[in-house]
Structure formats: structure tokens, C-alpha cells
Design an enzyme around this catalytic site. Structure first.
Site, PDB file in Angstrom:
ATOM      1  CG  ASN A  10      -1.593   1.020   1.409  1.00 19.40           C
ATOM      2  OD1 ASN A  10      -1.782   1.787   0.577  1.00 19.40           O
ATOM      3  ND2 ASN A  10      -2.285   1.342   2.615  1.00 19.40           N
ATOM      4  CE  LYS A  12      -0.144   2.869   4.850  1.00 21.25           C
ATOM      5  NZ  LYS A  12       0.205   3.135   6.162  1.00 21.25           N
ATOM      6  CG  HIS A  93      -5.756   1.741   5.490  1.00 20.83           C
ATOM      7  ND1 HIS A  93      -5.295   2.828   6.433  1.00 20.83           N
ATOM      8  CD2 HIS A  93      -4.840   1.078   5.170  1.00 20.83           C
ATOM      9  CE1 HIS A  93      -4.206   2.361   6.761  1.00 20.83           C
ATOM     10  NE2 HIS A  93      -3.697   1.582   5.926  1.00 20.83           N
ATOM     11  CD  GLU A  95      -2.589   5.436   6.876  1.00 15.77           C
ATOM     12  OE1 GLU A  95      -2.724   5.346   5.938  1.00 15.77           O
ATOM     13  OE2 GLU A  95      -1.729   4.830   7.834  1.00 15.77           O
ATOM     14  CD  GLU A 165      -3.093  -2.607   7.434  1.00 15.64           C
ATOM     15  OE1 GLU A 165      -2.145  -2.865   7.082  1.00 15.64           O
ATOM     16  OE2 GLU A 165      -3.852  -1.133   7.040  1.00 15.64           O
ATOM     17  N   GLY A 171       2.948   2.192  10.875  1.00 15.59           N
ATOM     18  CA  GLY A 171       4.148   3.038  10.803  1.00 15.59           C
ATOM     19  C   GLY A 171       4.819   3.340  11.795  1.00 15.59           C
ATOM     20  CB  SER A 211       5.735  -1.904  11.853  1.00 15.55           C
ATOM     21  OG  SER A 211       5.153  -0.714  12.308  1.00 15.55           O
TER      22      SER A 211
HETATM   23  P1  13P Z   1       3.270   0.363   7.798  1.00 17.32           P
HETATM   24  O1  13P Z   1       3.835  -1.033   6.988  1.00 17.32           O
HETATM   25  O2  13P Z   1       4.016   1.433   7.088  1.00 17.32           O
HETATM   26  O3  13P Z   1       3.336   0.218   9.114  1.00 17.32           O
HETATM   27  O4  13P Z   1       1.721   0.654   7.195  1.00 17.32           O
HETATM   28  C1  13P Z   1       0.896  -0.474   7.180  1.00 17.32           C
HETATM   29  C2  13P Z   1      -0.256  -0.113   6.355  1.00 17.32           C
HETATM   30  O5  13P Z   1      -1.097   0.658   6.962  1.00 17.32           O
HETATM   31  C3  13P Z   1      -0.572  -0.807   5.154  1.00 17.32           C
HETATM   32  O6  13P Z   1      -1.997  -0.761   4.928  1.00 17.32           O
END
Ligand code: 13P
Length: 254
Positions: A10, A12, A93, A95, A165, A171, A211
Site C-alpha cells: 500500500n 499510500k 483502511h 487512515e 492492521e 508506521g 510495520s
Molecule cells: P506500515 O507497513 O508502514 O506500518 O503500514 C501498514 C499499513 O497501513 C498498510 O496498509
């Protein structure tokens, strides 16, 4: 149970056309590791370009609007994404849920519109830190998923993927323990079987995200009912992303 692990990147809000070379490198490496299914979800602006550049990997989107067309300035429908070459859409997601106030109902509509457009869906779920600390993570995730997943999905095992997640692991460099991941994925598996039946529910792949890096991928991907990973930061270079895919392949041999 689907035995081919799925590793999804992803991207982002990262990536301009300069990143197309990274997508090509991921694609070339994926052709050497066919035991693992590899896909990326670049930003909207790169979907069509990535789709044209790659041969092996899947290309998808990070979100979609629930409608098909109309006066929705700035939005993009699942139909448009499919036309651009996307084969799947990530919905729900954290976010989006947190940063854009997306409700379970809206996430469900988005998932349905992606399915209606002929695409696969990656449905995200996950608890925040306070919920985990209160010992309510499993109850929260079950409820969130039940409210976000379409009640009926034809060929759910093939069309649907769930990504667990935990928000506090995204992150942050923190990951859930293998025990906690295993317990949550088992819970999700039971729910999928209840919703979609023994056969289809068992086929839905459940990814872990938060992560994931080449260094921790093998341990995480060895956990029962972890069928792959949804990767953020570490998916932005072919080296680290394919390190995770290779670790996924190694778990098949272990
Ligand atoms: P990270 O791997 O940067 O922690 O992000 C995970 C994520 O949100 C994937 O959708």
C-alpha cells in the site's frame, strides 16, 4: 485454505512517475518468486501507468467512492478504477476511517461497489491502542468486520481478502506479538466461516499489516491463519518489499 501467500504493498500518498522504475523492479522480482502472489496499490495517479508497465503483479487502488458516477467532485468510482486497470480495491483502511470519518456502513457500500465493478476487495480492520489495552480488541474487530463486510459475496474465498492492521502498529515500528496476531486471525477466520460458510470462509486470505519488514516478516507470516501481509512503508522500495515476499515464500518451505 489458499496456500499461495499474498503480499500487498500500500503505497499510500507516495509516488510520482519516478516510482515506476520501482514498480518494474518489483514486477521483475515477482516473476522469480511465483509461489507468492504480489500486488501493489499505488496512488490513483499511477494506477494506469503501473498497470501498463507490469506483467506479473496485481495492481489495485487504495479506496473508491461507493457510487458509479455523478456529481462527486474529486471522487473516483470503482468502475473508473477497473477501467484504469485496477484489479482490487482496499477499503476501510484506518487512515480512511479515522482521517476521513468513514463509517462501517460507508465502507460496506464501497466494498459492494468494488465487487459490482468486478474487482476484488481487501477489507481492513483493526483496533486502536486504548481498545487493545482494555482487552477489547477481539470484540471490537469482530464487530467492525461484521458491520463492514457485505452479507453475501459470491465466491467470497476468491473475491475477498481481509487485512488485520492494529492501528497502533501502523508506521510505528511496533508489531503485535505472534500470539496476539494468531488469536485475532483465528477469531476473524471463525467470523468469515460464519458469514460465508465453511468452504468459502476458509479460503478468504487474512493478511496482517502494521510495520511488516523483511526482518520480522518470516516470524509473522509463519503464524497460523496469516496468509500474507499488507505493507506500507516497506513496500516503497523493491528491495525491502520483495524481502518480505521472499520471506513469505520461505514459510512455505519451512
Ligand atoms: P506500515 O507497513 O508502514 O506500518 O503500514 C501498514 C499499513 O497501513 C498498510 O496498509
Amino acid at each position: 485454505m489458499a496456500d499461495r501467500p499474498l503480499i500487498v504493498g500500500n503505497w499510500k500518498m507516495n509516488g510520482t512517475r519516478a516510482m515506476l522504475s520501482e514498480a518494474r523492479a518489483i514486477d521483475r522480482a515477482a516473476q522469480r518468486h511465483m509461489k507468492v502472489e504480489v500486488a501493489i496499490a499505488p496512488p490513483y495517479t499511477l494506477i494506469h501507468a503501473v498497470h501498463r508497465e507490469v506483467e506479473q503483479i496485481g495492481v489495485g487502488a487504495q479506496d473508491c467512492h461507493p457510487g458509479t458516477d455523478g456529481a462527486f467532485t474529486g471522487d473516483i468510482s470503482a468502475t473508473m478504477l477497473a477501467d484504469a486497470g485496477a484489479k482490487f480495491v482496499i477499503v476501510g483502511h484506518s487512515e480512511r476511517r479515522q482521517g476521513h470519518g468513514e463509517s462501517n456502513d460507508l465502507v460496506k457500500e464501497k466494498a459492494q461497489s468494488a465487487l459490482d465493478a468486478g474487482m476484488n476487495v481487501i477489507m481492513c480492520c483493526g483496533e486502536d491502542e486504548a481498545t487493545r489495552d482494555a482487552g477489547k480488541a477481539a470484540a471490537f474487530v469482530s464487530k467492525q468486520l461484521k458491520a463492514s463486510l457485505p452479507a453475501q459475496i459470491e465466491s467470497a474465498g476468491e473475491k475477498l481478502t481481509v487485512a488485520y492492521e492494529p492501528i497502533w502498529a501502523i508506521g510505528t515500528g511496533k508489531t503485535a506479538t505472534p500470539e496476539d496476531i494468531g488469536a485475532m486471525h483465528a477469531e476473524i477466520r471463525q467470523l468469515l466461516i460464519k458469514l460465508y460458510g465453511e468452504e468459502q470462509g476458509a479460503e478468504v486470505r487474512i493478511l496482517y499489516g502494521g510495520s511488516v519488514k523483511p526482518e520480522n516478516a518470516r516470524e509473522i507470516l509463519s503464524v497460523e491463519d496469516v496468509n500474507g501481509a499488507l505493507v506500507g512503508g516497506a513496500s516503497l522500495t523493491a528491495d525491502s518489499f520483495m524481502g518480505i515476499a521472499i520471506a513469505a515464500g520461505d514459510t512455505l518451505e519451512a
